[in-house]
Design an enzyme around this catalytic site. Structure first.
Site, PDB file in Angstrom:
ATOM      1  N   ASN A 124       0.685  -1.153  -0.268  1.00 17.61           N
ATOM      2  CA  ASN A 124      -0.485   0.062   0.086  1.00 17.61           C
ATOM      3  C   ASN A 124       0.563   1.571   0.208  1.00 17.61           C
ATOM      4  OD1 ASN A 124      -2.122   2.270   0.476  1.00 17.61           O
ATOM      5  ND2 ASN A 124      -2.305   1.244   2.426  1.00 17.61           N
ATOM      6  N   TRP A 125       0.667   1.941  -1.531  1.00 16.10           N
ATOM      7  CA  TRP A 125       2.279   2.841  -1.123  1.00 16.10           C
ATOM      8  C   TRP A 125       1.901   3.962  -0.888  1.00 16.10           C
ATOM      9  CZ3 TRP A 125       4.012   2.659  -7.259  1.00 16.10           C
ATOM     10  CH2 TRP A 125       5.079   2.012  -7.136  1.00 16.10           C
ATOM     11  N   LYS A 126       0.605   4.123  -0.554  1.00 14.63           N
ATOM     12  CA  LYS A 126      -0.644   5.214   0.371  1.00 14.63           C
ATOM     13  C   LYS A 126      -0.391   6.049  -0.688  1.00 14.63           C
ATOM     14  CE  LYS A 126      -0.860   3.359   4.651  1.00 14.63           C
ATOM     15  NZ  LYS A 126      -0.473   3.516   6.570  1.00 14.63           N
ATOM     16  N   HIS A 179      -9.067   1.017   4.842  1.00 14.89           N
ATOM     17  CA  HIS A 179      -8.063   1.180   5.859  1.00 14.89           C
ATOM     18  C   HIS A 179      -8.689   1.929   6.579  1.00 14.89           C
ATOM     19  CE1 HIS A 179      -3.952   2.458   6.655  1.00 14.89           C
ATOM     20  NE2 HIS A 179      -4.073   1.664   6.119  1.00 14.89           N
ATOM     21  N   GLU A 183      -6.703   4.133   7.803  1.00 20.00           N
ATOM     22  CA  GLU A 183      -6.690   5.773   7.406  1.00 20.00           C
ATOM     23  C   GLU A 183      -7.822   6.605   6.261  1.00 20.00           C
ATOM     24  OE1 GLU A 183      -3.468   5.631   5.101  1.00 20.00           O
ATOM     25  OE2 GLU A 183      -2.567   5.020   6.896  1.00 20.00           O
ATOM     26  N   GLU A 203      -5.258  -4.946  10.798  1.00 26.80           N
ATOM     27  CA  GLU A 203      -4.423  -3.694  11.068  1.00 26.80           C
ATOM     28  C   GLU A 203      -4.238  -3.003  11.938  1.00 26.80           C
ATOM     29  OE1 GLU A 203      -2.493  -2.708   7.204  1.00 26.80           O
ATOM     30  OE2 GLU A 203      -3.845  -1.476   7.229  1.00 26.80           O
ATOM     31  N   GLY A 208       2.528   2.327  11.098  1.00 25.97           N
ATOM     32  CA  GLY A 208       3.717   3.204  10.412  1.00 25.97           C
ATOM     33  C   GLY A 208       3.602   4.210  11.690  1.00 25.97           C
ATOM     34  N   SER A 211       3.847  -1.881  10.502  1.00 23.38           N
ATOM     35  CA  SER A 211       4.467  -1.885  11.197  1.00 23.38           C
ATOM     36  C   SER A 211       5.431  -3.272  10.334  1.00 23.38           C
ATOM     37  CB  SER A 211       4.993  -1.072  12.638  1.00 23.38           C
ATOM     38  OG  SER A 211       4.998  -0.188  13.361  1.00 23.38           O
ATOM     39  N   GLY A 234       2.524  -0.585   4.400  1.00 26.31           N
ATOM     40  CA  GLY A 234       2.385   0.869   3.864  1.00 26.31           C
ATOM     41  C   GLY A 234       4.632   0.754   3.702  1.00 26.31           C
ATOM     42  N   GLY A 235       4.566   1.694   5.164  1.00 25.10           N
ATOM     43  CA  GLY A 235       5.989   1.980   4.375  1.00 25.10           C
ATOM     44  C   GLY A 235       7.396   1.462   4.248  1.00 25.10           C
TER      45      GLY A 235
HETATM   46  P1  PGA Z   1       2.883   0.959   7.756  1.00 29.20           P
HETATM   47  O1  PGA Z   1       1.539   0.569   6.894  1.00 29.20           O
HETATM   48  O2  PGA Z   1       3.247  -1.274   7.086  1.00 29.20           O
HETATM   49  O3  PGA Z   1       3.411   1.667   7.294  1.00 29.20           O
HETATM   50  O4  PGA Z   1       2.577   0.291   9.330  1.00 29.20           O
HETATM   51  C1  PGA Z   1       0.946  -0.690   7.252  1.00 29.20           C
HETATM   52  C2  PGA Z   1      -0.888  -0.409   6.192  1.00 29.20           C
HETATM   53  O5  PGA Z   1      -1.513   1.361   6.780  1.00 29.20           O
HETATM   54  O6  PGA Z   1      -1.761  -0.525   5.660  1.00 29.20           O
END
Ligand code: PGA
Length: 255
Positions: free
Chosen positions: A9-11, A97, A99, A169, A175, A215, A236-237
């Site tokens: 997930n590049w966001k 998600h 967010e 998640e 994050g 994470s 994500g990251g």
């Molecule tokens: P993260 O994000 O790996 O940066 O914690 C995961 C996500 O939000 O899907």
């Protein structure tokens, strides 16, 4: 047999050329995948066409999107429909998600409509669930996640649910660098699978892939993926750096 999946997930990260470079680096170092060991890459909307072209030559790596609108078309300035995503070769759409839930006010009822849009356009859903820290501290995370599943997904038939992947998640792990322990992840994944079994039967539950997100990185992926009910990760990251993402994919393959 359920699939193992690692999804990126590049966001809201990477310009077009940076996205192309990242996929190119992944292409050059991607270990061999299989029918039961897949990778999904979900870039921003603006990168979908370019990424579709790049992924066309990489076996078992699928294109994902990070969201879609809950209607099929119409006067919704700035929005993207599931049908549009399908027309750019998208196979997976991330729905719900945290967010989106937190910053865009998306609730379970709206998410159920988005889920319907994705499935009726012949794509797979990656449905996200997970509790905030105060719910975890109050030890009510099981019922919280259960409600997210019931309201967002349980209107589906068993046949439809087969096209859904679940991503657990915990919000306090996204994050933050603070990963859930493998015991916390396994406990919740087993709970999710039992809730699905109660509603749809053990066979359906056994065939649903449940990914962990929050994470996840090369240093903890192997331990998380070794858990019986953890079928991969939503990343994500660490999906923004080719070597880290490949490290996580390698952990999935070995798990
Ligand atoms: P993260 O994000 O790996 O940066 O914690 C995961 C996500 O939000 O899907």
């Amino acid at each position: 047999m359920r699939k193992k999946i690692v999804a990126a997930n590049w966001k809201m990260n990477l310009k077009l050329a940076e996205g192309a470079e990242l996929v190119n680096d992944l292409y050059n170092t991607m270990p061999a995948l299989s029918n039961n060991c897949n990778v999904v890459i979900a870039p921003p909307y603006t990168h979908l066409l370019q990424t579709a072209t790049q992924l066309a030559v990489i076996d078992h790596v699928y294109l994902g999107a990070q969201n879609c609108h809950h209607e099929s078309s119409g006067a919704y300035t700035g929005e993207i429909s599931a049908g549009m995503l399908r027309s750019t070769e998208v196979d997976y759409v991330i729905i719900g998600h945290s967010e989106r839930r937190q910053y865009f006010g998306e609730d379970n009822e709206l998410l159920a409509r988005k889920v319907n849009q994705v499935l009726s356009n012949s794509m797979n859903v990656i449905y996200c669930c997970g509790e905030p820290l105060e719910i975890r501290d109050a030890h009510t995370q099981n019922i919280y996640v259960e409600q997210q599943l019931k309201k967002g997904l349980f209107h589906l038939s068993a046949e439809q649910l087969i096209d859904v992947v679940i991503a657990y998640e915990p919000i306090w792990a996204i994050g933050t660098g603070r990963t859930a322990t493998s015991t916390q992840a396994q406990d919740m994944h087993a709970h999710i699978r039992s809730v699905i079994a109660d509603q749809y039967g053990a066979d359906v539950a056994a065939n649903i892939s449940i990914l962990y997100g929050g994470s996840c990185k090369p240093s903890n992926a192997a331990e998380l993926f070794a858990c019986a009910d953890v079928d991969g990760g939503l990343i994500g990251g660490a999906s923004l750096k080719a070597d880290e993402f490949i490290g996580i994919i390698s952990a999935m393959i070995k798990s």
